[in-house]
Design a protein around this motif. Structure first.
Motif, PDB file in Angstrom:
ATOM      1  N   VAL A 135      58.037  45.391   0.761  1.00 46.92           N
ATOM      2  CA  VAL A 135      56.783  45.527   0.000  1.00 46.92           C
ATOM      3  C   VAL A 135      55.670  44.655   0.599  1.00 46.92           C
ATOM      4  N   PRO A 136      55.950  43.400   1.011  1.00 47.45           N
ATOM      5  CA  PRO A 136      54.881  42.655   1.699  1.00 47.45           C
ATOM      6  C   PRO A 136      54.364  43.395   2.932  1.00 47.45           C
ATOM      7  N   GLY A 137      55.266  44.112   3.600  1.00 46.97           N
ATOM      8  CA  GLY A 137      54.833  44.917   4.743  1.00 46.97           C
ATOM      9  C   GLY A 137      53.844  45.987   4.346  1.00 46.97           C
ATOM     10  N   LEU A 138      54.019  46.549   3.130  1.00 48.49           N
ATOM     11  CA  LEU A 138      53.080  47.555   2.636  1.00 48.49           C
ATOM     12  C   LEU A 138      51.709  46.945   2.409  1.00 48.49           C
ATOM     13  N   PHE A 139      51.673  45.715   1.864  1.00 45.98           N
ATOM     14  CA  PHE A 139      50.372  45.087   1.649  1.00 45.98           C
ATOM     15  C   PHE A 139      49.682  44.765   2.973  1.00 45.98           C
ATOM     16  N   VAL A 140      50.455  44.260   3.934  1.00 49.90           N
ATOM     17  CA  VAL A 140      49.866  43.979   5.243  1.00 49.90           C
ATOM     18  C   VAL A 140      49.339  45.277   5.858  1.00 49.90           C
ATOM     19  N   ALA A 141      50.085  46.369   5.659  1.00 53.54           N
ATOM     20  CA  ALA A 141      49.611  47.676   6.119  1.00 53.54           C
ATOM     21  C   ALA A 141      48.320  48.047   5.396  1.00 53.54           C
ATOM     22  N   CYS A 142      48.237  47.698   4.106  1.00 51.57           N
ATOM     23  CA  CYS A 142      47.023  47.939   3.321  1.00 51.57           C
ATOM     24  C   CYS A 142      45.836  47.190   3.926  1.00 51.57           C
ATOM     25  N   ALA A 143      46.032  45.903   4.229  1.00 44.98           N
ATOM     26  CA  ALA A 143      44.954  45.100   4.810  1.00 44.98           C
ATOM     27  C   ALA A 143      44.544  45.624   6.177  1.00 44.98           C
ATOM     28  N   PHE A 144      45.534  45.959   6.986  1.00 47.63           N
ATOM     29  CA  PHE A 144      45.217  46.425   8.333  1.00 47.63           C
ATOM     30  C   PHE A 144      44.718  47.865   8.353  1.00 47.63           C
ATOM     31  N   SER A 145      44.943  48.622   7.280  1.00 47.91           N
ATOM     32  CA  SER A 145      44.335  49.950   7.193  1.00 47.91           C
ATOM     33  C   SER A 145      42.817  49.808   7.193  1.00 47.91           C
ATOM     34  N   GLY A 146      42.333  48.815   6.439  1.00 48.90           N
ATOM     35  CA  GLY A 146      40.899  48.562   6.445  1.00 48.90           C
ATOM     36  C   GLY A 146      40.407  48.148   7.816  1.00 48.90           C
TER      37      GLY A 146
END
Length: 629
Positions: free
Chosen positions: A339-350
């Motif tokens: 799940v932390p990987g999903l958030f990092v993916a969220c940040a890097f999507s931006g």
């Protein structure tokens, strides 16, 4: 200051890396897909503006994703955590920005048939103004993009243990890869995917954080008790960092400089198959902006509820406020690998969407404003290869700028301020051209230089002499329940030091809210440009094609046709702009009877508008610029 024991927060594990890598893999795959699908369409127009056949849906997603960078994902929750939820007032700024962009700027750019927004400046003024604006845009965008890559990489590295330069390099390589292979279509569809990832990351954090802190009602009560819900502050003091007026007025100018006349935005809008689709894309994008803003603000409130008795920033568990959000994520998801990987993916999507949009826009501006001007007879095949080469070049430059950004301090707010300082004068320049027919090229160039000088004077002064603490004090944060370290070291009291001398302007002009930098540049450019134009002799309206001017006065003088014609300053809007939905189809059937007093270049523009009008949608459709030359 007492020492506190930092709670153990886990770093990235294998599942986190897998989820994060999946984001990069999907993004790169989209570039490969469009490279294969569009391999037979090798024109530079296909590559740079998607053949002008895009629909409103993916463009709306792309616009939202491009401007909601990792600075938003990491910075906005931290802002709300420390200063309160007044940041939500930006929903008013976003609304005003979209209305002005869709109703004032977009129709002019779309109907002009341009590929680069700076083409307009040559049509309206001359080559010198176009070149000056182009060079400013290129330098501004390279600097900003490098900082957008570096800032989130640094924040995530220091909290999650994610490799700093590995993430910087991966971002640059993947963005350059799918921009170069797939062009604008790849950028737009990748942005749409990244928008979904961004919202998904926010939603997961909100659900988990709310459940751990007693539910939405408890989070709201904690925010209220901590004064985080004091949103409406109508203090008119322009020195206050965030009030209702600084956010609504200053925020509108700042975002209008990024939206209304920015190449990244306009390039996507003119890639739509009709003006109606372009406007719909902007209004749908407004819903996306509201969604991301609300998610980010509520994440900040949930984060405050979680740390209300032990603030990790005050207790020195983290070294910068921008690390609050990733620290919070690693804390609440410590028992849920992946799940932390999903958030990092969220940040890097931006980050990915912003960098990709910048690379594509830089390639377009350079090709249209510099390469084609120097080599007008270049073949289509060579044009496409040059466009791809420019994508590679700017990918390398933007990634390299991230390395330079590591030498700067306070990169996040500094980057936004610099964007405002450059975007404001640009907004003033285009406003001069579109709204004021009397403005001439001397006024435009003088206004641009004056606007940039004013904005940078104010911005640089504010960096050297920050505003007094009374104008930007964060709300109270507590370390009451933090665990004290077993330490017998005596607390050292620093000897009092004299405050450095501040110049007269330090507590007034230099202390203006950073959101006003753009407004100062825009207003300074417009006023100076009009003064110079009147001194040197205003432009004659008869010489300006009506398609290049938006008759704003019609809104205020609807009751008097004579007054409207007077305020048109000689521009012949009566043929094309008044009630065009009814008159243009008729004009198309009778275009041979065009007023003989129009000059040849005006006739060329008018005929283009007649041929581009779609009577079924009551809007204009795109036709390539070559077809009318």
């Amino acid at each position: 200051m007492p020492n506190f024991v930092a709670p153990e927060v886990k770093k990235f594990v294998t599942w986190d890396y897998i989820v994060f890598a999946a984001l990069f893999l999907v993004s790169a795959s989209i570039g490969v897909f469009f490279a294969v699908k569009e391999r037979k369409k090798k024109t530079s127009k296909e590559f740079l503006v998607g053949g002008r056949q895009m629909t409103c849906g993916p463009i709306a997603f792309s616009l939202t994703s491009s401007f909601m960078s990792a600075v938003t994902v990491l910075g906005t929750p931290s802002e709300v955590y420390r200063y309160g939820a007044s940041f939500v007032l930006f929903f008013l700024s976003y609304t005003l920005v979209i209305i002005f962009t869709s109703e004032l700027f977009l129709p002019v750019f779309y109907r002009s048939g341009i590929t680069s927004t700076y083409e307009y400046l040559e049509l309206r003024f001359n080559k010198i103004v176009r070149l000056a604006a182009t060079l400013i845009y290129i330098l501004q965008t390279i600097l900003y993009t490098g900082i957008v890559v570096y800032a989130p990489s640094l924040a995530l590295n220091q909290v999650t243990g994610f490799d700093l330069w590995g993430s910087v390099a991966a971002t640059g390589i993947v963005c350059t890869f799918y921009c170069t292979l797939g062009g604008l279509k790849a950028v737009v569809w990748t942005d749409a995917f990244q928008m979904v990832v961004m919202v998904a990351g926010f939603v997961v954090v909100l659900i988990r954080g709310t459940s751990l802190n007693g539910g939405a009602t408890k989070v709201w009560e904690d925010a209220h008790e901590g004064s985080r819900l004091n949103i409406f502050d109508f203090d008119v003091d322009p020195l206050r960092r965030h009030t209702f007026w600084t956010i609504v007025i200053g925020g509108t100018f700042t975002w209008l400089g990024l939206y209304g006349v920015n190449q990244s935005t306009i390039q996507r809008c003119i890639s739509c198959k009709s003006e109606r689709h372009a406007k719909l894309a902007l209004y749908l994008n407004l819903l996306g902006l509201w969604t991301v803003l609300v998610c980010a603000v509520f994440c900040g409130l949930v984060m405050y509820s979680h740390y209300k008795s032990c603030d990790p920033w005050t207790a020195a568990f983290i070294s910068a406020p921008d690390q609050l959000m990733p620290y919070f994520v690693m804390d609440i998801f410590s028992s849920m690998p992946g799940v932390p990987g999903l958030f990092v993916a969220c940040a890097f999507s931006g980050t990915l969407s912003t960098v990709a949009a910048s690379i594509n826009a830089l390639a377009t501006v350079t090709f249209e404003d510099l390469v084609k001007k120097g080599f007008p007879n270049i073949s289509e095949k060579m044009s496409t290869w040059i466009s791809k080469g420019l994508c590679v070049l700017y990918g390398v430059l933007c990634t390299s700028m991230a390395a330079a950004a590591s030498l700067l301090g306070g990169v996040v707010q500094a980057s936004l301020s610099i964007h405002g300082m450059c975007g404001g004068p640009m907004l003033g320049l285009f406003t001069l051209g579109i709204v004021f027919p009397c403005a001439n090229w001397k006024g435009a160039l003088g206004g641009l230089l004056a606007g940039i000088s004013l904005a940078f004077w104010t911005g640089t002064g504010s960096f050297i002499y920050p505003a007094p603490p009374t104008k930007s004090i964060p709300l109270q944060l507590s370390t009451l329940n933090c665990t004290l370290a077993n330490s017998t070291e005596a607390l050292l009291t620093a000897a009092p030091t004299l405050a450095p001398e501040r110049p007269l302007l330090a507590d007034t002009w230099y202390s203006l809210s950073y959101l006003y930098f753009s407004a100062i540049g825009c207003v300074g450019c417009a006023i100076t440009g009009l003064l110079i134009s009147f001194i040197t002799g205003p432009s004659k309206g008869e010489d300006i094609p009506p398609v290049l001017i938006k008759p704003v006065c019609d809104l205020f003088c609807f009751w008097s046709k004579r007054l409207k014609i007077f305020l048109w300053c000689g521009v012949r809007h009566d043929n094309l702009e008044m009630d065009f939905e009814k008159k243009l189809p008729e004009a198309a059937a009778n275009k041979t009877r065009t007023d003989s007093t129009f000059k040849n270049n005006t006739n060329k523009e008018n005929n283009h508008q007649i041929r581009g009008y779609n009577s079924e949608e009551n809007s204009y459709t795109n036709i390539s610029r070559e077809s009318r030359l």
